[in-house]
Scaffold this active site. Structure first.
Site, PDB file in Angstrom:
ATOM      1  N   HIS A  35       0.199  -9.505  -6.490  1.00 12.55           N
ATOM      2  CA  HIS A  35       0.134  -8.383  -5.562  1.00 12.55           C
ATOM      3  C   HIS A  35       1.503  -8.024  -4.985  1.00 12.55           C
ATOM      4  O   HIS A  35       1.907  -6.856  -4.956  1.00 12.55           O
ATOM      5  CB  HIS A  35      -0.844  -8.736  -4.437  1.00 12.55           C
ATOM      6  CG  HIS A  35      -1.259  -7.593  -3.572  1.00 12.55           C
ATOM      7  ND1 HIS A  35      -0.626  -7.288  -2.391  1.00 12.55           N
ATOM      8  CD2 HIS A  35      -2.264  -6.689  -3.707  1.00 12.55           C
ATOM      9  CE1 HIS A  35      -1.225  -6.251  -1.831  1.00 12.55           C
ATOM     10  NE2 HIS A  35      -2.223  -5.864  -2.614  1.00 12.55           N
ATOM     11  N   ASP A  45       4.054  -9.992   1.908  1.00 14.77           N
ATOM     12  CA  ASP A  45       2.962  -9.952   0.937  1.00 14.77           C
ATOM     13  C   ASP A  45       2.698 -11.356   0.394  1.00 14.77           C
ATOM     14  O   ASP A  45       2.946 -12.351   1.088  1.00 14.77           O
ATOM     15  CB  ASP A  45       3.333  -8.972  -0.190  1.00 14.77           C
ATOM     16  CG  ASP A  45       2.140  -8.249  -0.772  1.00 14.77           C
ATOM     17  OD1 ASP A  45       1.271  -8.926  -1.343  1.00 14.77           O
ATOM     18  OD2 ASP A  45       2.084  -7.012  -0.679  1.00 14.77           O
ATOM     19  N   SER A  93      -3.098  -0.510  -0.895  1.00 15.32           N
ATOM     20  CA  SER A  93      -1.934  -1.386  -1.044  1.00 15.32           C
ATOM     21  C   SER A  93      -0.897  -0.777  -1.974  1.00 15.32           C
ATOM     22  O   SER A  93       0.298  -1.063  -1.850  1.00 15.32           O
ATOM     23  CB  SER A  93      -2.347  -2.756  -1.611  1.00 15.32           C
ATOM     24  OG  SER A  93      -2.925  -3.557  -0.627  1.00 15.32           O
TER      25      SER A  93
END
Length: 491
Positions: A107, A63, A290
């Protein structure tokens, strides 16, 4: 690339080269008890019923990086021993080769929290808080490219320290059990449909489960078009909201980019207003597939911690999560790819919302081999539950007469047997094929055979082995060009 952010109250953003995840900020104050997504997939029921939380399992974040010392995930970092930290073999940066973890986007910290997060103070944001995590940064502020994605996947199969030599320092024994891939590689980043196909197949072959976000380009059909979600080798997740309704932004199948017509997503998981960890020790609500994907990765970790028997059985793990999944609603009648309105699985939400407790308890198991009938290729044969793979670990003992290999009992069934073919190197060179090979042993249950014969002077023998059971017959391996070896010596 990584998803972009949306302001509070905005609808899901359209993809601009990568699937986008709308983000809503949440208070950083302590929340009480497991988040809604954890309850929705019955992860908390697994904790209560079995006392397992993912112990013994390692998950990996591929990620934007991770804020490793966030209170919700620090204690779960494999590099932290409770008093000191070592990032060697636990962190890799495919962007800047930095020796210490960082997250330039929030994220990666968020998705890692959904897999394992729990600060012990009420912020129970993770599905498998007993599991450990490692990470590889494959994006620069949300933008990746094939080389960075592949770099992380290669590191995952044999982690090595920063500055180390992959060939000399790689440690396959430190590979993760599963990898969460909450990203997409669109054409704008240099990917075509098959660019990462081999890399994901290699992960599966290495015994690592690759889980992927299915994309946020819905609600139209045939919007699952970017790697890795479109691959058969990637276990992809669509997103549902708290009412267990498929999110409008969740990409639908079938896959058209590679001409396969493949059904996608495989399953669905919580992906709307998901609260998890972000940089600065805080928490935020994000939405997107996600957020769904790490619920599935954590769910697999929970299943394996309760029943380690399934850890090497990736196909069966997927099958259990699929067949035990719960029905998902849609906001309006919709069919994609010719599905009937009541089809399950379908191209909108796959098999449905994963139910980890249901997967663990799924049955019946008619032959008592620990694999439910629906996921057992030989449901009435207790000695077989999966097709054999290529035989590995072939070697000679010190006596130079005993040939042995690795058992496939734990991956295919206790009734697996083996064939061994033998031939002369000189004949192989002359023929260019294996037509003169003979069968040294056929359908033997043992994982070793003794050959007392000596080859003619100046020549040598070669040996090849394959496995077989009720579910099928494996291969003798492949040639250097990838074609399967053709040997008819053993019936």
């Amino acid at each position: 690339g990584a998803p972009a952010a949306a302001k509070v109250g905005e609808a899901p953003m359209l993809a601009t080269g990568a699937s986008s995840d709308p983000i809503v900020l949440a208070p950083a104050s302590t929340d009480s008890g497991p988040e809604w997504g954890i309850k929705a997939i019955n992860a908390d029921d697994v904790w209560a019923t079995y006392g397992k939380h993912g112990e013994g399992i390692v998950v990996m974040s591929a990620d934007t990086g991770v804020e490793w010392d966030h209170p919700a995930i620090k204690e779960k970092y494999r590099g932290w021993n409770g008093s000191s930290v070592s990032h060697a073999y636990n962190w890799h940066d495919a962007i800047q080769n930095l020796p210490e973890p960082l997250d330039d986007n929030d994220h990666g910290t968020h998705t890692t929290g959904t897999m394992v997060g729990d600060d012990g103070m009420g912020n129970q944001v993770g599905v498998a808080p007993g599991a450990k995590w490692i990470a590889c940064r494959n994006m620069d502020h949300g933008n990746g490219q094939p080389s960075t994605y592949i770099d992380c996947m290669e590191w995952a199969m044999a982690p090595y320290p920063t500055g180390g030599d992959p060939a000399l320092d790689g440690r396959p024994d430190l590979a993760p059990d599963a990898i969460n891939n909450s990203w997409a590689c669109p054409p704008s980043e240099g990917c075509s449909a098959n660019t990462l196909k081999t890399a994901f197949e290699n992960l599966l072959a290495a015994g690592i489960l690759p889980v992927a976000a299915n994309g946020n380009s819905g609600p139209a059909c045939a919007t699952t078009n970017d790697p890795p979600a479109l691959y058969d080798s990637a276990f992809s997740a669509g997103a549902v909201d708290i009412t267990i309704t498929i999110a409008t932004f969740s990409s639908r199948g079938p896959v058209t980019a590679d001409g396969s017509g493949r059904r996608k997503p495989d399953v669905s998981a919580p992906g709307v207003d998901v609260r998890s960890s972000v940089r600065g020790g805080g928490y935020a609500n994000f939405s997107g597939t996600s957020m769904a994907s790490p619920h599935v990765t954590g769910g697999a970790a929970l299943l394996w911690s309760v029943n380690p028997f399934f850890r090497p059985l990736l196909r069966i793990t997927e099958c259990l999560l699929e067949h035990s999944a719960q029905h998902v609603r849609n906001y309006w009648p919709q069919t994609c790819g010719g599905d009937s309105p009541n089809a399950r699985p379908n191209n909108i939400w796959g098999w449905g919302l994963i139910d980890v407790l249901g997967a663990i308890q799924y049955g019946p198991d008619s032959d008592s081999d620990s694999v439910a009938d629906k996921c057992d290729c030989a449901p009435l044969d207790g000695g077989a539950f999966d097709s054999p793979s290529e035989v590995t670990g072939v070697l000679f003992a010190a006596d130079r007469q005993t040939l042995s290999w690795d058992s496939q009992g734990s991956t295919a069934g206790s009734g697996t047997s083996y064939d061994v073919a033998r031939g002369r190197i000189s004949q192989l060179r002359t023929d260019g094929n294996f037509s003169h090979a003979s069968c040294l042993a056929s359908s033997i249950p043992a994982t070793a055979v003794t050959d007392a014969d000596a080859p003619p002077s100046g020549d040598s023998f070669y040996y090849l082995s394959r496995a077989r059971n009720t579910c099928g017959i494996g291969t003798y391996g492949s040639m250097s060009d990838g074609t399967v070896r053709s040997i008819t010596a053993c019936p």
